[in-house]
Design an enzyme around this catalytic site. Sequence first.
Site, mmCIF file in Angstrom:
data_model
loop_
_atom_site.group_PDB
_atom_site.id
_atom_site.type_symbol
_atom_site.label_atom_id
_atom_site.label_comp_id
_atom_site.label_asym_id
_atom_site.label_seq_id
_atom_site.Cartn_x
_atom_site.Cartn_y
_atom_site.Cartn_z
ATOM 1 N N GLU A 139 -2.449 -13.811 -17.143
ATOM 2 C CA GLU A 139 -3.304 -12.933 -16.353
ATOM 3 C C GLU A 139 -3.571 -13.463 -14.955
ATOM 4 O OE1 GLU A 139 -3.802 -13.549 -19.449
ATOM 5 O OE2 GLU A 139 -3.978 -11.605 -20.448
ATOM 6 N N HIS A 150 -13.299 -10.250 -27.663
ATOM 7 C CA HIS A 150 -12.620 -9.001 -27.349
ATOM 8 C C HIS A 150 -13.622 -7.873 -27.163
ATOM 9 C CE1 HIS A 150 -9.189 -11.313 -28.740
ATOM 10 N NE2 HIS A 150 -8.391 -10.371 -28.278
#
Lengths: 399, 395
Positions: A135, A204
């Site tokens: 990322e 998450h």
Amino acid sequence: MPMATASSSLHGTAAALHGVGAAASSKPRSAAPVARSVRVAAAARGSGSARARGGMVARAAVAANAVAAAESKSGGHELLLFEALREALIEEMKADPTVCVFGEDVGHYGGSYKVTKGLAEMFGDLRVLDTPIAENSFTGMGVGAAMKGLRPIVEGMNMGFLLLAYNQISNNCGMLHYTSGGQFKIPIVIRGPGGVGRQLGAEHSQRLESYFQSIPGLQMVACSTPYNAKGLMKAAIRSENPVVLFEHVLLYNLKEKIPDEEYICCLEEAEMVRPGEHVTILTYSRMRYHVMQAAKTLVNKGYDPEVIDIRSLKPFDLHTIGNSIKKTHRVLIVEECMRTGGIGASLRSSIIDNFWDYLDAPIMCLSSQDVPTPYAAPLEDATVVQPAQIVAAVEQICQ
Amino acid sequence: MVAWTVLRHLGAGTARRVVALPLTLSRGVSDSAEPLTVETSVPYKAHIVEPPAREVATTPRELVAFFRDMSVMRRFENAADSLYEAKLIRGFCHLYVGQEAVAVGMEAATTRADAIITAYRDHCTYLARGGDIVAAFAELMGRRDGCSGGKGGSMHFFKKDANFYGGHSIVGAQGPLGCGLAFAQRYRKEDAVTFDLYGDGAANQGQLFEALNMAALWKLPAILVCENNHYAMCTAGWRASKSQDYYKRGDYVPGLKVDGMDVLAVKQACKFAKKHALENGPIILEMDTYRYNGHCTLDPGNTYRTSDEIAGIRQERDPIERVRKLILTHDLSTSQELKDMEKEIRKQVDAATAKAKESPMPDASELFTDVYVNDCGLESFGVDRKKVTSVLPLG
């Protein structure tokens, strides 16, 4: 390849909102038509202000988009939210060859939430780029590509993963336009699903809007319906500013009929979901639905809440919000991010600074608990705001 | 040569009007474009690639230009050092003294269509890309006429029209940016490359490896240039890196180790790398270089290395002295002429400093400009747009 200019992006409106006569032109990048309901407040800007050029104008709040779809000339078409995002991507990628997508599993797999399904086949591997799980660097790559004239859309498979790219988002994405003295623009879109899902576990279930809101130079929007998902995605792509588009893991399968004609939503504009008189409820993303559920109960109890989906998390649409507060004098904020340092905290502070004289009661803010989201279902439910709490809060405010 | 001789005879014994001659017509300094081949002294070290030849093609004109450009940079950085002492430059100021050959050699091998991006030791890269000296000084002093309007500072020099993408202060963060530039070049099928510079310290950043992987995966025209000055900030390379063979760190990506104090070797390597990148994708160039000053002006630079080491390298490998020797050996100029050139440069740099000092501070309103490209016409303190200057419509 010709670089499409997106100078009209901030001036584009939710043109189809009142249907007839306000449909967007077929060449969206020319000066966007103005919906009938929009009033312009272009006056009173200092003559020395460099921002008078192409400056955005404050707008009146506009009514719910469901009306627009119904009034749409050709009847509209029904789709799910993730399909609306996909439609936006396809339209923008067809119109502008510099628009490209980076992300994990976006290409051959079609995207973990199917937002990019089929796009790699349509546009090729380079325009719908499968990145390695990195990322930090692929976000940085997106920023570099944007500096050099492309318009990348960087997908965080889950918004939470973008924490790994925080430096790139903050320093490079947000600040390079400023630190280069205006030389480089970063017309990037950073998007992905966040929010508390169904027992996805703490890491998450992050809400990054509170982390990113202080970054100068960034714009942030949160979509909540198929209509505004498509409209905001298109506007974000066309914007010359870096825009973070917050989607929600649990909203991808919402179904709605949206117009067939092309339209975009204004990035800085809040959405009037339900006009009312007694209390202004400000919310965004998934909590909009909890609020509307609570609204049903509240109406049965004789209350008349005004529900506004703020949509624009940075900057706040203080115009729409202010007009509402001037009418109702009471404010409840319902958000999904944590209490500490959340969007609600900033919004509350903004309202106090700007509209203190109009308040008849302290602003209430319902946020998620300041805990890592637990896995167990009842605990997870207790982490976020539930409709019953919203009802109780309104009752308290309206005493 | 003839003009010089004539002028000398004219001058002798007669009162003559002193005329300031433009630098390029300095008496006798060679302006020839005749090819000249020089063999670089240190062999390249190569990783999974055949290194280029040690014989470098150049011209007298180019060598003189190298001397001049590096001298300007040297003088600029030393002037910046003094300005920092005088507290006209604040914050962080990272000087490139000793590393000039990398910037100058690279520029000689590239065109302005190629992109360059680097970290915070960026003053000389900016100058090499055609940056204005006055704008550079003004930026260092935070003045309105600075190249970033006074809002970037030492670590954020940019020059868009020369494809110079800055000027970045977070170690290694420019690595992925550079790959993004290369991605855009590939995307648009430009016949150009990106030189993505980072240091030996930044070589340990994960994002560098991530960027390398992607560049190799997609055959991006990226040349990753590790300016190895042997100190990661104030820590010696051997204390920070398990392997100091930065040119080998690409593993599947080829690499070349270059004598970064030799401007001709740098030029040769960059030309070679450009060709490679356009045909085969990424390559690493490790420039073996050295900085005489500390990491930044706050660091004396002698607590983690010996003065002998610094003096030794200055004696043996100084980039400007090497070019001076080359020029003198090939009789392209006399020693005095080169000294005169340096004096002239000093004057020019001093004049630029003075001019930059005249530039005013940015206007208060500049605080809010260029935060966004399309801003909303409101001056703002962030999210709440506290100072609303547009009028809300009535009703």
